[in-house]
Design a protein around this motif. Sequence first.
Motif, mmCIF file in Angstrom:
data_model
loop_
_atom_site.group_PDB
_atom_site.id
_atom_site.type_symbol
_atom_site.label_atom_id
_atom_site.label_comp_id
_atom_site.label_asym_id
_atom_site.label_seq_id
_atom_site.Cartn_x
_atom_site.Cartn_y
_atom_site.Cartn_z
ATOM 1 N N GLU A 32 0.801 -1.221 0.000
ATOM 2 C CA GLU A 32 0.000 0.000 0.000
ATOM 3 C C GLU A 32 0.837 1.275 0.000
ATOM 4 O OE1 GLU A 32 -2.302 -0.811 3.418
ATOM 5 O OE2 GLU A 32 -3.395 -2.426 2.446
ATOM 6 N N ARG A 33 1.835 1.332 -0.867
ATOM 7 C CA ARG A 33 2.616 2.527 -1.140
ATOM 8 C C ARG A 33 3.183 3.222 0.105
ATOM 9 N NH1 ARG A 33 -0.660 1.475 -4.803
ATOM 10 N NH2 ARG A 33 -0.311 1.729 -6.999
ATOM 11 N N THR A 34 3.960 2.501 0.842
ATOM 12 C CA THR A 34 4.586 3.082 2.021
ATOM 13 C C THR A 34 5.751 3.987 1.602
ATOM 14 O OG1 THR A 34 6.084 1.216 2.287
ATOM 15 C CG2 THR A 34 3.990 1.104 3.459
ATOM 16 N N THR A 35 5.969 5.023 2.364
ATOM 17 C CA THR A 35 7.052 5.955 2.063
ATOM 18 C C THR A 35 8.405 5.289 2.241
ATOM 19 O OG1 THR A 35 5.631 7.724 2.876
ATOM 20 C CG2 THR A 35 7.944 8.246 2.590
ATOM 21 N N GLY A 36 8.517 4.386 3.192
ATOM 22 C CA GLY A 36 9.776 3.674 3.406
ATOM 23 C C GLY A 36 10.198 2.881 2.187
ATOM 24 N N LEU A 37 9.233 2.264 1.509
ATOM 25 C CA LEU A 37 9.537 1.515 0.296
ATOM 26 C C LEU A 37 10.078 2.441 -0.786
ATOM 27 C CD1 LEU A 37 9.363 -1.173 -1.300
ATOM 28 C CD2 LEU A 37 7.046 -0.483 -1.945
ATOM 29 N N THR A 96 7.049 -9.533 2.169
ATOM 30 C CA THR A 96 7.951 -9.222 3.269
ATOM 31 C C THR A 96 7.817 -7.739 3.620
ATOM 32 O OG1 THR A 96 10.224 -9.245 4.012
ATOM 33 C CG2 THR A 96 9.903 -8.766 1.707
ATOM 34 N N ARG A 97 8.006 -7.447 4.833
ATOM 35 C CA ARG A 97 7.928 -6.056 5.267
ATOM 36 C C ARG A 97 9.315 -5.539 5.660
ATOM 37 N NH1 ARG A 97 2.909 -4.982 4.437
ATOM 38 N NH2 ARG A 97 1.271 -6.316 5.198
ATOM 39 N N SER A 98 10.341 -6.298 5.368
ATOM 40 C CA SER A 98 11.700 -5.904 5.699
ATOM 41 C C SER A 98 12.267 -5.036 4.579
ATOM 42 C CB SER A 98 12.573 -7.146 5.886
ATOM 43 O OG SER A 98 13.921 -6.775 5.957
ATOM 44 N N TYR A 99 12.495 -3.783 4.890
ATOM 45 C CA TYR A 99 13.045 -2.881 3.885
ATOM 46 C C TYR A 99 14.494 -3.229 3.555
ATOM 47 C CZ TYR A 99 8.900 -0.022 4.522
ATOM 48 O OH TYR A 99 7.616 0.415 4.562
ATOM 49 N N VAL A 100 15.195 -3.822 4.481
ATOM 50 C CA VAL A 100 16.568 -4.242 4.214
ATOM 51 C C VAL A 100 16.571 -5.336 3.149
ATOM 52 C CG1 VAL A 100 18.637 -5.288 5.209
ATOM 53 C CG2 VAL A 100 17.357 -3.580 6.511
ATOM 54 N N ALA A 101 15.703 -6.323 3.287
ATOM 55 C CA ALA A 101 15.631 -7.400 2.298
ATOM 56 C C ALA A 101 15.208 -6.866 0.927
ATOM 57 C CB ALA A 101 14.657 -8.476 2.767
ATOM 58 N N ILE A 102 14.228 -5.989 0.913
ATOM 59 C CA ILE A 102 13.786 -5.397 -0.349
ATOM 60 C C ILE A 102 14.918 -4.595 -0.973
ATOM 61 C CG2 ILE A 102 12.190 -3.729 -1.378
ATOM 62 C CD1 ILE A 102 10.162 -4.557 0.809
ATOM 63 N N GLY A 103 15.628 -3.824 -0.150
ATOM 64 C CA GLY A 103 16.737 -3.018 -0.650
ATOM 65 C C GLY A 103 17.857 -3.865 -1.233
#
Length: 187
Positions: A32-37, A96-103
């Motif tokens: 849902e378009r989080t700013t962190g993403l 996943t909700r881990s921004y580190v993994a996504i990054g």
Amino acid sequence: MDAFMFTLLLTFIIALGGRDQMIIAQFSDELERTTGLLLVGMACAAASAAAMAYAGWTIAAMLPTRAANMLVAIALAFAGLELFWRVKLKPMKEPTRSYVAIGVVIFLRQFGDAARFVVFAFAAQAVYPVLTIAGGALGGMAAIALGWAVGKNTLDRYPLFLGRLFFGGCLLVAALFLGLNARFAVM
């Protein structure tokens, strides 16, 4: 200024429909378009552009002029060939909700994509690689932001693959002419 503008425009256009943009768009739909993403995607785009520009500039500085020109031709050829591969993403079963993994995934995907090879090529020929870094970073960030804003469902409605085929062909022709010029240049 030319290096900045060309790198900015080519990075943005070539990144349309790319793996990194589609991954961000897919996560954007699911999370849902989080700013962190968005911030993670933009940071990865800036870091990968800086790393590829630095690599292109450093390697080209070690080579004679004709060899550096051939390096640019090879980088553009790799970029063109990468554009011919279809982007296939598996549907997410559990986001996943881990921004580190996504990054990490985004950053590693960007090292083999066509847009970063173009940044590498322009940096190898640039007088001031900082302009190439800025152009590549902003172009990649704009493509990431577009994917984040519209989502994967919207991006799938457009024939982005046909544009990638066209630009892949253009890059291969440019690589051919640059390579021939580097090979047969009289100095």
